[in-house]
Motif scaffolding. Structure first.
Motif, short mmCIF file in Angstrom:
data_model
loop_
_atom_site.label_atom_id
_atom_site.label_comp_id
_atom_site.label_asym_id
_atom_site.label_seq_id
_atom_site.Cartn_x
_atom_site.Cartn_y
_atom_site.Cartn_z
N PHE A 103 1.62 -1.49 0.07
CA PHE A 103 -0.18 0.02 0.34
C PHE A 103 0.93 1.22 0.69
CE2 PHE A 103 -4.59 -1.08 1.03
CZ PHE A 103 -4.18 -2.37 0.94
N VAL A 111 -0.35 8.06 -1.29
CA VAL A 111 -0.39 9.40 -2.23
C VAL A 111 0.93 9.45 -2.98
CG1 VAL A 111 -1.86 10.77 -1.28
CG2 VAL A 111 0.43 10.38 -0.26
N LEU A 145 -8.61 3.36 -4.98
CA LEU A 145 -9.48 2.43 -3.80
C LEU A 145 -8.89 3.69 -2.45
CD1 LEU A 145 -9.10 1.17 -6.48
CD2 LEU A 145 -9.82 -0.87 -5.22
N HIS A 146 -7.89 3.49 -2.27
CA HIS A 146 -6.98 3.93 -0.75
C HIS A 146 -6.41 5.03 -0.82
CE1 HIS A 146 -6.46 -0.71 -2.03
NE2 HIS A 146 -7.99 -0.64 -0.83
N PRO A 147 -7.22 6.46 -0.43
CA PRO A 147 -6.75 7.83 -0.95
C PRO A 147 -5.47 7.73 0.38
CG PRO A 147 -9.18 7.71 -0.20
CD PRO A 147 -8.75 5.94 -0.40
N HIS A 148 -5.30 7.23 1.26
CA HIS A 148 -3.98 7.73 2.41
C HIS A 148 -3.17 7.71 1.22
CE1 HIS A 148 -4.37 3.87 2.75
NE2 HIS A 148 -3.30 3.25 3.40
N PHE A 188 -2.48 9.91 -6.13
CA PHE A 188 -3.35 8.92 -5.20
C PHE A 188 -3.48 7.85 -5.67
CE2 PHE A 188 -7.59 9.98 -5.61
CZ PHE A 188 -7.89 11.11 -5.73
N PRO A 207 -5.70 -4.80 -5.56
CA PRO A 207 -6.30 -3.88 -6.42
C PRO A 207 -5.80 -2.24 -6.41
CG PRO A 207 -8.19 -4.44 -6.27
CD PRO A 207 -7.26 -5.50 -4.82
#
Lengths: 315, 124
Positions: B51, B117, B112-115, B109, B75
């Protein structure tokens, strides 16, 4: 609510607190509502023993149909096992809610397979999308075509059953860089309007994919404007918030609000901050079913709180 | 739903990668003759593991094609903050490429997982 429980306008939860109230399990949570307050009855297997009298519904989450990586090479198979548990329940729940990530990649075949297995439970299912359900080419069209009937915006809606007001929210659409889950102004305006005219004594159950409260922002586990929704719900005597996304059980009570996240039926994820990333957690094959599950909820009128029962596939 | 602008971008699977690479080389040679000032054949990579985009900050010259490779079991996507580009969801071992033609700083970013970046700095 004491100020030391709030931080930057959000409920404060430190890692120790999160870990303390975490329970591993995994099929579904059985909920009961007693005295207008939702109460956990525990996992589905235990719920049989409890033999809840009252209005009962099931929560199922994060099926990830199509997932076939080492953490669970057969996510469709474990979903089938979860549905078999539902079918075996002695007291039929009134309906199911699915808190999103029905599929892994939003592929038509994944939606078809999920539908085929879940419909075998022969229960009405109320869905909200997870971020994995809206990654088709047209970003959510496939989900809305299947499940969006009667919903507003990107798929939010409400309904009443068993004396409870249920609200399905969508917090996985149009996410902002660096941010968390997001409800957006349109949905919050709808929610405010939806709650108008509801008496403070109406039990409210809110369900959405990503936790509405801030569980662990470093992994994106929370909703940016979730606190605004919770503020609108403040006047109600009993609010139960049901989420998925984090593939593990976390429960927390803040005043009149009970927060609960469900296990996945596909694969577990690590406890907040306990691994380099929130990716699928590999557990020994013989342990997998002990970390997958369902939740069942029973509402008992005129008695004590809503009862939630979480059941693993191993039981 | 708004359709993403997909110009200058492509998503490849491991099997398709060789063909795309060959096509890219031919295009690069053709382009080099026309616009010798740009580093048309320059390439750079960003990998997605646990991630995280690595490197989180990448400095390139204009004309460089950046390829993101997803190595996670989950994904991810690559979305530019100002909607310059948006990849589809990349499953395990899928990749996405975008050619940066203008100098500037581009924040992106995971949709799906905008944290998650990252930043691309493009020098003229």
């Amino acid at each position: 609510m004491a100020d030391d429980r709030m931080e930057d306008g959000r409920p404060k939860i430190d890692r120790r607190g999160a870990l303390e109230c975490m329970i591993w399990a995994g099929t579904g949570v059985l909920w009961t509502i007693a005295g207008g307050v939702p109460t956990s009855l525990g996992l589905v297997g235990e719920a049989f023993a409890a033999d809840p009298k009252g209005f009962t519904f099931l929560q199922i989450s994060d099926s990830h149909v199509g997932f076939e990586k080492p953490a669970n090479p057969n996510a469709l198979g474990t979903l089938k096992e979860a549905i078999a548990k539902v079918k075996a329940m002695s007291a039929r729940p009134s309906f199911m809610i699915h808190t999103g990530d029905i599929t892994h990649l939003s592929k038509p075949a994944e939606f078809d397979n999920a539908e085929q297995v879940i419909s075998d439970a022969k229960l009405q299912v109320h869905y909200v999308p997870g971020e994995h359900d809206i990654i088709d080419e047209e970003r959510g069209k496939a989900y809305l075509e299947r499940y969006g009937k009667g919903s507003k915006g990107t798929g939010w809606y409400s309904f009443d059953d068993g004396g409870v007001h249920f609200i399905g929210l969508v917090n996985v659409v149009d996410l902002k860089g660096g941010g968390l889950g997001n409800l957006g102004a349109d949905q919050l305006a709808w929610l405010e309007d939806d709650l108008k005219g509801k008496s403070d004594s109406t039990p409210v159950v809110v369900f959405a994919h990503i936790p509405l409260w801030i569980v662990y922002p470093q992994w994106g586990w929370g909703t940016e404007d979730g606190m605004r929704a919770l503020t609108l719900l403040k006047r109600f005597g009993s609010v139960t918030v049901l989420n998925g996304h984090i593939h593990q059980l976390i429960q927390k009570v803040e005043g009149n609000v009970t927060f609960h996240t469900a296990m996945s039926t596909a694969f577990p994820q690590p406890a907040p901050g306990s691994a380099p990333s929130p990716g699928p957690m590999l557990v020994p094959a013989e342990k997998l079913r002990s970390v997958l599950g369902l939740s069942s909820v029973t509402v008992k009128q005129g008695q004590k709180p809503l009862a939630i029962v979480d059941t693993t596939l191993a039981g | 739903m708004i359709k993403p602008k997909d110009f200058g971008a492509r998503v490849t699977t491991p099997t398709a990668r060789r063909t795309v690479l060959r096509t890219a080389l031919v295009l690069a040679f053709a382009a080099a003759g026309v616009r010798p000032g740009l580093a048309e054949d320059a390439k750079a990579k960003v990998t997605i593991d646990n991630f995280t985009f690595a490197p989180a900050k990448l400095t390139i010259s204009a004309g460089t094609t950046v390829t993101w490779d997803n190595h996670d079991d989950i994904p991810h996507s690559v979305v530019e903050k100002n909607k310059l580009f948006r990849s589809k969801a990349l499953d395990t071992d899928e990749s996405y490429s975008f050619t940066f033609t203008s100098a500037g700083t581009y924040d992106y970013f995971c949709g799906l997982h905008p944290h998650m970046v990252g930043k691309i700095i493009v020098k003229p």
